[in-house]
Design a protein around this motif. Structure first.
Motif, PDB file in Angstrom:
ATOM      1  N   THR A  15       0.816  -1.222   0.000  1.00 51.84           N
ATOM      2  CA  THR A  15       0.000   0.000   0.000  1.00 51.84           C
ATOM      3  C   THR A  15       0.850   1.274   0.000  1.00 51.84           C
ATOM      4  O   THR A  15       0.345   2.343  -0.345  1.00 51.84           O
ATOM      5  N   SER A  17       3.026   2.098  -2.065  1.00 52.85           N
ATOM      6  CA  SER A  17       3.060   2.632  -3.431  1.00 52.85           C
ATOM      7  C   SER A  17       1.820   3.468  -3.728  1.00 52.85           C
ATOM      8  O   SER A  17       1.912   4.477  -4.438  1.00 52.85           O
ATOM      9  N   THR A  18       0.674   3.104  -3.179  1.00 51.94           N
ATOM     10  CA  THR A  18      -0.528   3.923  -3.386  1.00 51.94           C
ATOM     11  C   THR A  18      -0.430   5.242  -2.627  1.00 51.94           C
ATOM     12  O   THR A  18      -0.915   6.266  -3.093  1.00 51.94           O
ATOM     13  N   ILE A  19       0.221   5.208  -1.476  1.00 48.28           N
ATOM     14  CA  ILE A  19       0.414   6.441  -0.707  1.00 48.28           C
ATOM     15  C   ILE A  19       1.363   7.372  -1.464  1.00 48.28           C
ATOM     16  O   ILE A  19       1.133   8.580  -1.536  1.00 48.28           O
ATOM     17  N   PHE A  21       1.785   7.429  -4.710  1.00 49.22           N
ATOM     18  CA  PHE A  21       1.030   7.944  -5.847  1.00 49.22           C
ATOM     19  C   PHE A  21       0.091   9.062  -5.399  1.00 49.22           C
ATOM     20  O   PHE A  21      -0.051  10.079  -6.083  1.00 49.22           O
ATOM     21  N   GLY A  22      -0.536   8.899  -4.245  1.00 42.55           N
ATOM     22  CA  GLY A  22      -1.397   9.950  -3.710  1.00 42.55           C
ATOM     23  C   GLY A  22      -0.630  11.226  -3.429  1.00 42.55           C
ATOM     24  O   GLY A  22      -1.113  12.325  -3.698  1.00 42.55           O
ATOM     25  N   SER A  25      -0.004  12.885  -6.649  1.00 39.34           N
ATOM     26  CA  SER A  25      -1.238  13.534  -7.120  1.00 39.34           C
ATOM     27  C   SER A  25      -1.464  14.869  -6.422  1.00 39.34           C
ATOM     28  O   SER A  25      -1.826  15.860  -7.074  1.00 39.34           O
ATOM     29  N   HIS A  51      -3.743  11.975   3.354  1.00 36.99           N
ATOM     30  CA  HIS A  51      -2.429  11.505   2.919  1.00 36.99           C
ATOM     31  C   HIS A  51      -1.494  11.309   4.116  1.00 36.99           C
ATOM     32  O   HIS A  51      -0.801  10.288   4.216  1.00 36.99           O
ATOM     33  N   ILE A  90      -6.544   2.169   6.196  1.00 41.87           N
ATOM     34  CA  ILE A  90      -7.391   2.178   5.000  1.00 41.87           C
ATOM     35  C   ILE A  90      -8.616   3.058   5.234  1.00 41.87           C
ATOM     36  O   ILE A  90      -8.931   3.936   4.434  1.00 41.87           O
TER      37      ILE A  90
END
Length: 134
Positions: A15, A17-19, A21-22, A25, A51, A90
């Protein structure tokens, strides 16, 4: 470390990597001066909080998992703690992000309730883990 705890840690690490990416963004919204972010303090504040909470809570959960297998809890309680510790990073960020999805939102919608739900999961998981370590 048990296999179950290792798998939970692996999921939490993925996860990250999603953080990242956020974070990218959010940075792009600042750099590109995208309307609906810079000019909406509620949205900007909640997304920043989402974030930040995601990053801190994932790290916290990973550290807590290091202690989990040192308790004398039976398997089902260990699984409950794993789920609670993985749920908080999450639910809380989702609540911050999804409560102001539209750029025109100036007030959080009902999905902000995911934030205290994540807080309950975090509190329950850490309390159970702390008691188990005593």
């Amino acid at each position: 470390m048990t296999t179950e705890t290792r798998i939970t840690a692996a999921i939490l690490l993925i996860t990250v990597s999603t953080i990242a990416f956020g974070g990218l963004s959010l940075l792009m919204q600042l750099v590109r001066r995208i309307p609906g972010y810079l000019d909406n303090p509620v949205r900007r504040g909640l997304w920043t909080a989402g974030h930040a909470h995601a990053g801190v809570l994932v790290l916290f959960a990973l550290v807590a998992l290091l202690y989990l297998d040192r308790t004398d809890y039976p398997g089902p309680v260990l699984m409950l703690i794993r789920v609670l510790m993985a749920t908080a990073p999450i639910l809380m960020p989702l609540g911050f992000f999804l409560s102001v999805v539209r750029p025109s939102d100036t007030r959080p919608n009902r999905l902000i309730l995911l934030v205290p739900a994540g807080g309950v999961a975090l509190t329950a998981g850490t309390l159970l883990l702390g008691v188990g370590l005593l």
